[in-house]
Structure formats: structure tokens, C-alpha cells
Enzyme design. Structure first.
Site, PDB file in Angstrom:
ATOM      1  N   SER A 140       0.836  -1.196   0.000  1.00 17.88           N
ATOM      2  CA  SER A 140       0.000   0.000   0.000  1.00 17.88           C
ATOM      3  C   SER A 140       0.878   1.256   0.000  1.00 17.88           C
ATOM      4  O   SER A 140       1.813   1.370   0.812  1.00 17.88           O
ATOM      5  CB  SER A 140      -0.876  -0.057   1.269  1.00 17.88           C
ATOM      6  OG  SER A 140      -1.668   1.082   1.392  1.00 17.88           O
ATOM      7  N   SER A 192      -5.158  13.573  -3.406  1.00 22.72           N
ATOM      8  CA  SER A 192      -6.067  14.717  -3.378  1.00 22.72           C
ATOM      9  C   SER A 192      -5.615  15.882  -2.516  1.00 22.72           C
ATOM     10  O   SER A 192      -6.134  16.980  -2.676  1.00 22.72           O
ATOM     11  CB  SER A 192      -7.436  14.257  -2.902  1.00 22.72           C
ATOM     12  OG  SER A 192      -7.369  13.912  -1.539  1.00 22.72           O
ATOM     13  N   HIS A 220     -10.035  11.025  -7.730  1.00 21.36           N
ATOM     14  CA  HIS A 220      -9.839  12.444  -8.053  1.00 21.36           C
ATOM     15  C   HIS A 220      -9.422  12.639  -9.512  1.00 21.36           C
ATOM     16  O   HIS A 220      -8.878  13.699  -9.864  1.00 21.36           O
ATOM     17  CB  HIS A 220      -8.825  13.075  -7.095  1.00 21.36           C
ATOM     18  CG  HIS A 220      -9.377  13.147  -5.707  1.00 21.36           C
ATOM     19  ND1 HIS A 220     -10.175  14.188  -5.270  1.00 21.36           N
ATOM     20  CD2 HIS A 220      -9.316  12.264  -4.681  1.00 21.36           C
ATOM     21  CE1 HIS A 220     -10.556  13.957  -4.027  1.00 21.36           C
ATOM     22  NE2 HIS A 220     -10.046  12.796  -3.647  1.00 21.36           N
ATOM     23  N   THR A 248     -15.240   7.207  -8.281  1.00 19.08           N
ATOM     24  CA  THR A 248     -16.422   7.743  -7.599  1.00 19.08           C
ATOM     25  C   THR A 248     -17.341   8.402  -8.613  1.00 19.08           C
ATOM     26  O   THR A 248     -16.898   8.867  -9.671  1.00 19.08           O
ATOM     27  CB  THR A 248     -16.009   8.773  -6.538  1.00 19.08           C
ATOM     28  OG1 THR A 248     -17.183   9.190  -5.826  1.00 19.08           O
ATOM     29  CG2 THR A 248     -15.381  10.012  -7.141  1.00 19.08           C
ATOM     30  N   LYS A 251     -17.550  13.166  -7.563  1.00 19.40           N
ATOM     31  CA  LYS A 251     -16.663  14.333  -7.713  1.00 19.40           C
ATOM     32  C   LYS A 251     -16.732  14.840  -9.163  1.00 19.40           C
ATOM     33  O   LYS A 251     -17.588  15.664  -9.475  1.00 19.40           O
ATOM     34  CB  LYS A 251     -15.271  13.968  -7.225  1.00 19.40           C
ATOM     35  CG  LYS A 251     -15.324  13.519  -5.738  1.00 19.40           C
ATOM     36  CD  LYS A 251     -13.977  13.199  -5.154  1.00 19.40           C
ATOM     37  CE  LYS A 251     -14.057  12.371  -3.890  1.00 19.40           C
ATOM     38  NZ  LYS A 251     -14.597  13.047  -2.720  1.00 19.40           N
ATOM     39  N   THR A 280     -26.307  -4.291   1.909  1.00 16.38           N
ATOM     40  CA  THR A 280     -26.780  -2.907   2.034  1.00 16.38           C
ATOM     41  C   THR A 280     -27.709  -2.582   0.870  1.00 16.38           C
ATOM     42  O   THR A 280     -27.596  -3.156  -0.219  1.00 16.38           O
ATOM     43  CB  THR A 280     -25.573  -1.925   2.075  1.00 16.38           C
ATOM     44  OG1 THR A 280     -26.032  -0.644   2.470  1.00 16.38           O
ATOM     45  CG2 THR A 280     -24.874  -1.798   0.739  1.00 16.38           C
ATOM     46  N   THR A 281     -28.625  -1.669   1.115  1.00 17.75           N
ATOM     47  CA  THR A 281     -29.582  -1.257   0.078  1.00 17.75           C
ATOM     48  C   THR A 281     -28.840  -0.570  -1.066  1.00 17.75           C
ATOM     49  O   THR A 281     -27.916   0.213  -0.822  1.00 17.75           O
ATOM     50  CB  THR A 281     -30.608  -0.289   0.699  1.00 17.75           C
ATOM     51  OG1 THR A 281     -31.255  -0.988   1.765  1.00 17.75           O
ATOM     52  CG2 THR A 281     -31.641   0.176  -0.311  1.00 17.75           C
ATOM     53  N   THR A 366      -6.141  14.895   8.278  1.00 12.59           N
ATOM     54  CA  THR A 366      -6.212  14.770   6.816  1.00 12.59           C
ATOM     55  C   THR A 366      -4.827  15.007   6.204  1.00 12.59           C
ATOM     56  O   THR A 366      -4.457  14.361   5.226  1.00 12.59           O
ATOM     57  CB  THR A 366      -7.244  15.773   6.246  1.00 12.59           C
ATOM     58  OG1 THR A 366      -8.475  15.575   6.953  1.00 12.59           O
ATOM     59  CG2 THR A 366      -7.481  15.560   4.776  1.00 12.59           C
TER      60      THR A 366
HETATM   61  C1  LIG Z   1      -8.644   9.084  -2.698  1.00 10.51           C
HETATM   62  C2  LIG Z   1     -10.071   8.907  -2.283  1.00 10.51           C
HETATM   63  N1  LIG Z   1     -10.643   7.701  -2.415  1.00 10.51           N
HETATM   64  C3  LIG Z   1     -11.922   7.493  -2.056  1.00 10.51           C
HETATM   65  C4  LIG Z   1     -12.699   8.516  -1.552  1.00 10.51           C
HETATM   66  C5  LIG Z   1     -14.127   8.259  -1.191  1.00 10.51           C
HETATM   67  O1  LIG Z   1     -14.943   8.612  -2.256  1.00 10.51           O
HETATM   68  P1  LIG Z   1     -16.470   9.039  -1.981  1.00 10.51           P
HETATM   69  O2  LIG Z   1     -16.444  10.484  -1.585  1.00 10.51           O
HETATM   70  O3  LIG Z   1     -17.175   8.751  -3.251  1.00 10.51           O
HETATM   71  O4  LIG Z   1     -16.926   8.160  -0.858  1.00 10.51           O
HETATM   72  C6  LIG Z   1     -12.157   9.793  -1.395  1.00 10.51           C
HETATM   73  C7  LIG Z   1     -13.004  10.892  -0.854  1.00 10.51           C
HETATM   74  O5  LIG Z   1     -12.753  12.015  -0.824  1.00 10.51           O
HETATM   75  C8  LIG Z   1     -10.804   9.996  -1.767  1.00 10.51           C
HETATM   76  O6  LIG Z   1     -10.232  11.198  -1.612  1.00 10.51           O
END
Ligand SMILES: Cc1ncc(COP(=O)(O)O)c(C=O)c1O
Length: 407
Positions: A140, A192, A220, A248, A251, A280-281, A366
Site C-alpha cells: 500500500s 487529493s 480524483h 467515484t 466528484k 446494504t440497500t 487529513t
Molecule cells: C482518494 C479517495 N478515495 C476514495 C474517496 C471516497 O470517495 P467518496 O467520496 O465517493 O466516498 C475519497 C473521498 O474524498 C478519496 O479522496
């Protein structure tokens, strides 16, 4: 134990460190992007003020695109508000199926699978793969997002961290492992908070050399890079060499939801064993319909991506010319270093109160302590006048608080 006291004490500790999170109460009105109304004092209409939002991840403003809104409204009227169940038990709607086909095609993969968010996509896909591949070890990147870390932890598989964006370190770690062992390499394309971009080609070379599965988070980047918005992997002609592309819908595509795109067998495996997928739904059909409209529009509109990149480059140049400490970033993300949690919060407050500019402070956890920053995200909708205002406001705030200028 006095539970309430414990909660209060922990929150006080956060406040004292300057890390307590205060949400800006916003109303983002359709057609007025990137402007919004801010309600600093709920219930007090006199306190409502107009602001320009400079920190949204609605990178292309797609949440307000007329086609996307129409698709959502129409599907809600036609199909109702909720999906009615898990994907397995009455909750698969044709809109989900169409969206999964579109996403697979966007990334040039056999299949894709939807999740309720990008977070849940990472959590579920990584947990399922790492737990169920026999004796799997996960490699990772040290800067991976919390959702990837959570998925890896949940799997309870062995894990090693490689140095951020360092294929040589990854190569060294993989070289020490049993060649027969299952290996999963998890990394992002655009990081990000710093805005740097992974050397994807070199990482994939290393994965192939050691027979490791590659898993890239393009959260991102989807919608924003590549001729069709398939992400940095598409831009660099590498998507076909990556085993799992995760993205995602929240965004660049402006809606909500997450997904993976991969081979038929891998997607079916996660679909069949992934707990936070199964139990989950599913997403409301109207959300899937809106996301589908957005992906289709964004795929077909490269001009939007070009304008996005141009705006980001212009903001970076203008801020640098003004002597502001823009951190190095290869992407559309423009981080400006403050380097102190309380000052970062104060800078954000002054921007909002004195200049009608909203940029959320980004503090620990963060980002690392001492690297607190304002993370600015220009969009195609920020015009030259908005950029002029941003530069002037930041200069005024930097002067007011005596913040460090660019080195
Ligand atoms: C690198 C990264 N992966 C996954 C996610 C999670 O995505 P989501 O906001 O669609 O849950 C984020 C959220 O900001 C992110 O920055």
C-alpha cells in the site's frame, strides 16, 4: 465511566489543537455555480451571505448540469425515491445495470460494480480481494486514502507500506516476497491533498514483473483526465494493464456512489463475496440515472476537461505571481501552505467573513501537522473575475495574519 465527560474532553482537546471541524452551512443553488449562500447563524436570515466556493470536489459542476438534474427528477418520478432492497433482493434496477455497463466501457474493462460511495467501493473491494486471495499480502502506498487503509485493515491480510510514489521501493519489497504468494498493490492516481500524480506506468511495470494484482483509486481523476474522462490511466494509455480501476460518481461526475471496473471474474468475485456490497440497500435508481447522464455527458465533452485544466493552471500561476506559497502540484488541485492549524482556520474564517470566499482549512489528520493548508479547487465555472477576487483576498489575509509567503 462518565461517558459524556469523556466525549467533551476529547472534543476540547481537538479544539485546543485547532483541529476541531466546523462545517460551513451552504446552499448551492442550481445555475449559480460556483456561488452559494452561507448561513453562519442558523435561523438568522439577516446573517445569510453570498460566497464563492473554492473548495468543492464537484470539479466540473456536474451536480448542477441540466441533463443530470432532469435525469434524476424524471427517474424519481418514474421509479420512486428508493431502490427497495439490496442488489440481490429486489434492489437491482435497470438504471444500475446500464450505469455499470457505461462505467465498464469508460475504463475499457469487461465489467463494473456499483457501491453506495467511493469509500465503500475501496473498503469492500480491497477487503474482499485481500481476505479471499489465499495468503495475500497487500502493498500500500504510504499516502493512500483512509478508505483504502480501512479495506486493507478489515481484510486482516499482511500488509507492507511502500514509499509514496516510489516504484523502486515497491520493487524492492516485492522482490523479497515469495514469488508464488498472492500480492495486491494498492495506490491512487491523483493524491487529493498534495495534487501529485503517481508514476502509474512504472508501478504497473513493477506489478507485472512480480505477478502482483494492481488496484488504482482514480477518485480524483475520473471525469477529469483522459480523452473520455477515464482518468489518468486512460490519459497515459495504461488502463488495460491495471487489474482494478476504482472511481467515484461524486466528484468529477457530481452525483454520489462509487465503483470498481475490472475483469468479469474479478467483478463477479467482489459481487459474490463483498460484504458491504451484499448487505446494504442499493443506490436509488434516480441517483444511478443522474450518474449515467453525467458520465455520458462528461465522456463526450472533452472541452470541459480542457477548460478545467486551464483554470487550474491559471489559478496556480496567478497565486505564484502574487508570492503566495502554492505547493507543487501536477494536477487540478491547488494547495496553498499555511503550516499551522489555528492560522489555517483563521485564514479560512477571514476569507469567508471579509471576502465572501469559502475555502475549508485542511488540518490534521487529513494532512500531517505543520503542513496545514488551504486546498483550492478551480472549476470550469470560476471566471477571471472570481480568480482576481481570490488572489486579492488571499494576499490581504496573508498580510493580515503575517503568514509566510512563497520561499
Ligand atoms: C482518494 C479517495 N478515495 C476514495 C474517496 C471516497 O470517495 P467518496 O467520496 O465517493 O466516498 C475519497 C473521498 O474524498 C478519496 O479522496
Amino acid at each position: 465511566m462518565d461517558y459524556q465527560e469523556h466525549f467533551r474532553n476529547e472534543l476540547d482537546r481537538l479544539r485546543a489543537a485547532g483541529d476541531y471541524r466546523v462545517f460551513a452551512d451552504l446552499e448551492r443553488h442550481t445555475g449559480d455555480y460556483p456561488h452559494a449562500l452561507n448561513r453562519p447563524d442558523p435561523g438568522n436570515e439577516d446573517a445569510v451571505r453570498p460566497v464563492t466556493v473554492w473548495c468543492s470536489n464537484d470539479y466540473l459542476g456536474m451536480s448542477q448540469h441540466p441533463d443530470v438534474i432532469a435525469a434524476m427528477a424524471e427517474a424519481a418520478r418514474e421509479l420512486g425515491a428508493g431502490a427497495g432492497g439490496t442488489r440481490n433482493i429486489s434492489g437491482t434496477n435497470h438504471r444500475h445495470v446500464m450505469l455499470e455497463r457505461e462505467l465498464a466501457s469508460l475504463h475499457g474493462k469487461d465489467s463494473s460494480l456499483l457501491f453506495t460511495s467511493g469509500y465503500v467501493a475501496n473498503l469492500t473491494a480491497l477487503a474482499t480481494l485481500a481476505e479471499r486471495l489465499p495468503n495475500c499480502i497487500v502493498l500500500s502506498d504510504s499516502e493512500n486514502h483512509n478508505s483504502m487503509i480501512a479495506g486493507i485493515r478489515y481484510s486482516r491480510a499482511d500488509k507492507k507500506i511502500f514509499r509514496h510514489n516510489d516504484p523502486a521501493d515497491l520493487d524492492r519489497i516485492l522482490g523479497d516476497l515469495d514469488p508464488e504468494r498472492a500480492k495486491l498493490v494498492a495506490f491512487e492516481s491523483v493524491y487529493s491533498m498534495d495534487g501529485d500524480i503517481a508514476p502509474i506506468g512504472e508501478i504497473v511495470d513493477v506489478c507485472e514483473r512480480h505477478g502482483a494484482l494492481s488496484y488504482i483509486d482514480e477518485v480524483h481523476a475520473v471525469g477529469l483526465y483522459g480523452e473520455q474522462g477515464g482518468g489518468v490511466a486512460e490519459r497515459d494509455g495504461l488502463a488495460h494493464r491495471i487489474d482494478v480501476i476504482q472511481g467515484t460518481l461524486a466528484k468529477g461526475f457530481g452525483v454520489v456512489g462509487g465503483y470498481i471496473a475490472a475483469s468479469d471474474a474479478l467483478v463477479d468475485f467482489v459481487r459474490s463475496f463483498g460484504q458491504a456490497f451484499i448487505f446494504t440497500t442499493s443506490l436509488p435508481p434516480a441517483v444511478a440515472a443522474a450518474a449515467l447522464a453525467s458520465v455520458r455527458h462528461v465522456r463526450a465533452t472533452n472541452d470541459l476537461r480542457l477548460r478545467h485544466q486551464e483554470r487550474a493552471a491559471t489559478v496556480k500561476r496567478r497565486l505564484r505571481d502574487a508570492g503566495l506559497p502554492v505547493m507543487p502540484s501536477e494536477s487540478h488541485i491547488v494547495p496553498v501552505l499555511v503550516g499551522d492549524a489555528k492560522l489555517c482556520r483563521e485564514a479560512s474564517d477571514l476569507l469567508m467573513e471579509d471576502h465572501g470566499i469559502y475555502v475549508q482549512p485542511i488540518n490534521y489528520p487529513t494532512v500531517a501537522r505543520g503542513t496545514e493548508r488551504l486546498r483550492i479547487t478551480p472549476t470550469p465555472h470560476h471566471d477571471d473575475a472570481a480568480i482576481d477576487n481570490l488572489v486579492a483576498a488571499l494576499q490581504a489575509v496573508w498580510k493580515n495574519l503575517g503568514l509566510k509567503a512563497a520561499a
